[in-house]
Motif scaffolding. Structure first.
Motif, PDB file in Angstrom:
ATOM      1  N   HIS A  13       0.130  43.131 -32.593  1.00 59.61           N
ATOM      2  CA  HIS A  13       0.310  41.704 -32.483  1.00 59.61           C
ATOM      3  C   HIS A  13       1.041  41.113 -33.733  1.00 59.61           C
ATOM      4  N   PHE A  14       1.729  42.340 -34.526  1.00 57.94           N
ATOM      5  CA  PHE A  14       2.544  42.020 -35.729  1.00 57.94           C
ATOM      6  C   PHE A  14       3.800  42.775 -35.564  1.00 57.94           C
ATOM      7  N   GLN A  15       4.730  42.605 -36.278  1.00 57.42           N
ATOM      8  CA  GLN A  15       5.983  43.377 -36.121  1.00 57.42           C
ATOM      9  C   GLN A  15       5.435  44.940 -36.975  1.00 57.42           C
ATOM     10  N   VAL A  16       5.697  45.734 -35.854  1.00 52.93           N
ATOM     11  CA  VAL A  16       5.486  47.047 -36.561  1.00 52.93           C
ATOM     12  C   VAL A  16       6.990  47.881 -36.234  1.00 52.93           C
ATOM     13  N   TYR A  17       7.456  48.676 -37.475  1.00 56.05           N
ATOM     14  CA  TYR A  17       8.473  49.309 -37.629  1.00 56.05           C
ATOM     15  C   TYR A  17       8.444  50.801 -37.362  1.00 56.05           C
ATOM     16  N   LYS A  22      -0.692  46.363 -41.616  1.00 57.77           N
ATOM     17  CA  LYS A  22       0.049  45.386 -41.637  1.00 57.77           C
ATOM     18  C   LYS A  22       0.696  45.131 -43.215  1.00 57.77           C
ATOM     19  N   ALA A  23      -0.019  45.360 -44.124  1.00 59.51           N
ATOM     20  CA  ALA A  23       0.068  45.145 -45.257  1.00 59.51           C
ATOM     21  C   ALA A  23       1.081  45.988 -46.102  1.00 59.51           C
ATOM     22  N   ILE A  24       1.170  47.299 -45.508  1.00 60.70           N
ATOM     23  CA  ILE A  24       2.041  48.338 -46.040  1.00 60.70           C
ATOM     24  C   ILE A  24       3.384  48.197 -45.348  1.00 60.70           C
ATOM     25  N   LYS A  59      -9.659  47.523 -32.345  1.00 61.78           N
ATOM     26  CA  LYS A  59     -10.808  46.691 -32.621  1.00 61.78           C
ATOM     27  C   LYS A  59     -11.779  47.714 -33.425  1.00 61.78           C
ATOM     28  N   SER A  60     -11.836  48.903 -33.238  1.00 56.38           N
ATOM     29  CA  SER A  60     -12.479  49.899 -33.824  1.00 56.38           C
ATOM     30  C   SER A  60     -11.838  50.324 -35.391  1.00 56.38           C
ATOM     31  N   PHE A  61     -10.687  49.854 -35.482  1.00 52.98           N
ATOM     32  CA  PHE A  61     -10.061  50.074 -36.601  1.00 52.98           C
ATOM     33  C   PHE A  61      -9.567  48.886 -37.477  1.00 52.98           C
ATOM     34  N   GLU A  62     -10.211  47.717 -37.622  1.00 52.37           N
ATOM     35  CA  GLU A  62      -9.798  46.427 -38.156  1.00 52.37           C
ATOM     36  C   GLU A  62      -9.240  46.824 -39.418  1.00 52.37           C
ATOM     37  N   ASP A  63      -9.946  47.466 -40.407  1.00 50.34           N
ATOM     38  CA  ASP A  63      -9.324  47.551 -41.780  1.00 50.34           C
ATOM     39  C   ASP A  63      -8.197  48.359 -41.580  1.00 50.34           C
ATOM     40  N   THR A  64      -8.028  49.362 -40.849  1.00 46.47           N
ATOM     41  CA  THR A  64      -6.943  50.302 -40.754  1.00 46.47           C
ATOM     42  C   THR A  64      -5.655  49.465 -40.303  1.00 46.47           C
ATOM     43  N   THR A  65      -6.022  48.292 -39.205  1.00 44.81           N
ATOM     44  CA  THR A  65      -4.672  47.732 -38.893  1.00 44.81           C
ATOM     45  C   THR A  65      -4.582  46.699 -40.106  1.00 44.81           C
ATOM     46  N   GLU A  66      -5.339  46.505 -40.837  1.00 49.50           N
ATOM     47  CA  GLU A  66      -4.876  45.275 -41.895  1.00 49.50           C
ATOM     48  C   GLU A  66      -4.018  45.957 -42.941  1.00 49.50           C
ATOM     49  N   LYS A  67      -4.392  47.302 -43.278  1.00 50.36           N
ATOM     50  CA  LYS A  67      -3.671  48.047 -44.176  1.00 50.36           C
ATOM     51  C   LYS A  67      -2.375  48.399 -43.755  1.00 50.36           C
TER      52      LYS A  67
END
Length: 402
Positions: free
Chosen positions: A213-217, A289-291, A279-287
């Motif tokens: 749900h966010f732009q991935v490259y 997105k930030a990186i 859903k089981s990797f919420e922290d990883t997903t946020e990381k």
């Protein structure tokens, strides 16, 4: 090797793909798929003109499918994009010798893009492929033959679709493969929507697709490969230019088709594919997105810094050249100075070990007066001086001894 090099007479990419200049990315992609299947060498082995059309279609798509290259072409034409064109080859259309060369270059780390076999794309489009289930939270391992594909169906519900899905494939044997994603076609078959080439990461090769749900490259290592080869120093500045946005960032509830395509040159590709709910990797997903945001920011910074660096490098080369010139000049002046100093000295004249010569500033020498070996006024040695040394009264000495 036959690839997507520019034809001798280049036509407008929009004309080649039969699309308008304001066409969307999806319209361009759809047009490319139809023409690529129509002119693919696998289906036109006895028609050399079809092979040329296929290369022209692939070359045009390589420009219009990349937002930056498309913008450059629209602004300045082919000259703006020809230095950064990627090489893409069709393994099924290569002879044995060329395939061996391609495998060697790939082994040496030269980025080589390969196309997907037309047979695989056509079977998928016709809906005649075998699809194996890949439930969320599970993994499947297998071996796929070169230029063949194993298809998998990933079924997700609304909650999983809202959380986001990740599909990854890895190979502990470091096999070369492609991870493919297909969308349902209006005819009931599956059309290629995304593809990721495997990359070596540590001790494995891997490829992943992230629908979060966010732009991935994605990172395309072949971008600017030619310009980097011309200027190895630019490898650092161009490294992040291979970052390209994925066309699909989310999936809806339902069944989605993925495939692992064997991209090895001679042997089967070993792989493990898994489907994961974010859903089981919420922290990883946020990381992630930030990186991704940090990398985009850094890419923009590097574009500005490269200009600054190039200017500083040119100035550095200028001053280092000046340094070398000044150093050489100083050494030459000191050498001349030492040579002049050496003329003010006393040295022994050659062949006259008992003489003392004075070296004049004009380079001539003169014997010191009073030297026993110095010549007389007529140019002959002074005989009287020799008597002082050798004319001894030996007789008188004998009488005294007797």
């Amino acid at each position: 090797m036959e690839g997507t090099s520019a034809p001798a007479t280049r036509r407008d990419p929009y004309e080649v793909l039969c699309v308008a200049k304001d066409s969307t990315d999806q319209e361009i992609k759809t047009a490319y798929r139809k023409l690529a299947l129509k002119y693919h060498p696998d289906k036109n082995s006895s028609n050399p003109e079809a092979s040329e059309r296929f290369k022209e279609v692939a070359f045009s798509y390589s420009i219009l499918s990349d937002p930056e290259k498309r913008r450059q072409y629209d602004t300045s034409g082919f000259e703006a994009v020809e230095d950064s064109m990627d090489m893409e080859i069709d393994l099924s259309n290569l002879g044995t010798v060329n395939t061996m060369f391609a495998a060697l270059f790939s082994k040496l780390g030269v980025p080589i893009k390969t196309t997907i076999s037309a047979n695989v794309l056509e079977e998928a489009l016709n809906g005649t492929v075998t699809v194996r289930p890949l439930p969320i939270g599970t993994s499947v391992s297998g071996k796929v033959e070169k230029q063949c594909a194993h298809f998998f169906g990933v079924t997700i519900n609304n909650e999983q679709a809202e959380a986001g899905i990740v599909v990854r494939a890895t190979s502990a044997a470091q096999s070369k493969f492609k991870l493919l994603h297909f969308e349902q076609d209006v005819s009931g078959g599956y059309g290629l929507a995304l593809q990721e080439d495997s990359e070596k990461t540590g001790k494995v090769t891997s490829a992943g697709m992230y629908f979060l749900h966010f732009q991935v490259y994605r990172m395309d290592s072949t971008v600017n490969a030619l310009s980097i080869a011309k200027d190895p120093e630019s490898a650092f500045f161009k490294r992040l230019e291979g970052l390209e946005p994925c066309e699909v960032s989310e999936l809806k509830a339902g069944t989605h088709i993925f495939a692992v395509y064997g991209d090895n040159f001679f042997k089967t590709a070993s792989y493990t594919i898994e489907a994961i709910c974010a859903k089981s990797f919420e922290d990883t997903t946020e990381k992630l997105k930030a990186i991704e945001a940090q990398i985009l920011t850094k890419r923009n910074e590097l574009r500005l810094f490269e200009t600054e660096y190039r200017k500083a490098l040119a100035r550095y080369q200028e001053v280092t050249n000046r340094y070398s010139e000044e150093k050489q000049c100083v050494e030459e002046l000191l050498k001349q100075r030492d040579s002049i100093h050496s003329t003010f000295t006393l040295t022994k004249a050659p062949n006259t070990p008992n003489s003392i010569a004075v070296t004049l500033s004009n380079g001539s020498s003169s014997n010191v007066p009073g030297d026993p070996e110095s010549p007389s006024e007529d140019g002959n040695p002074d005989k009287s001086s020799k008597k002082k040394w050798f004319n001894l009264n030996l007789k008188g000495s004998d009488k005294k001894l007797g």
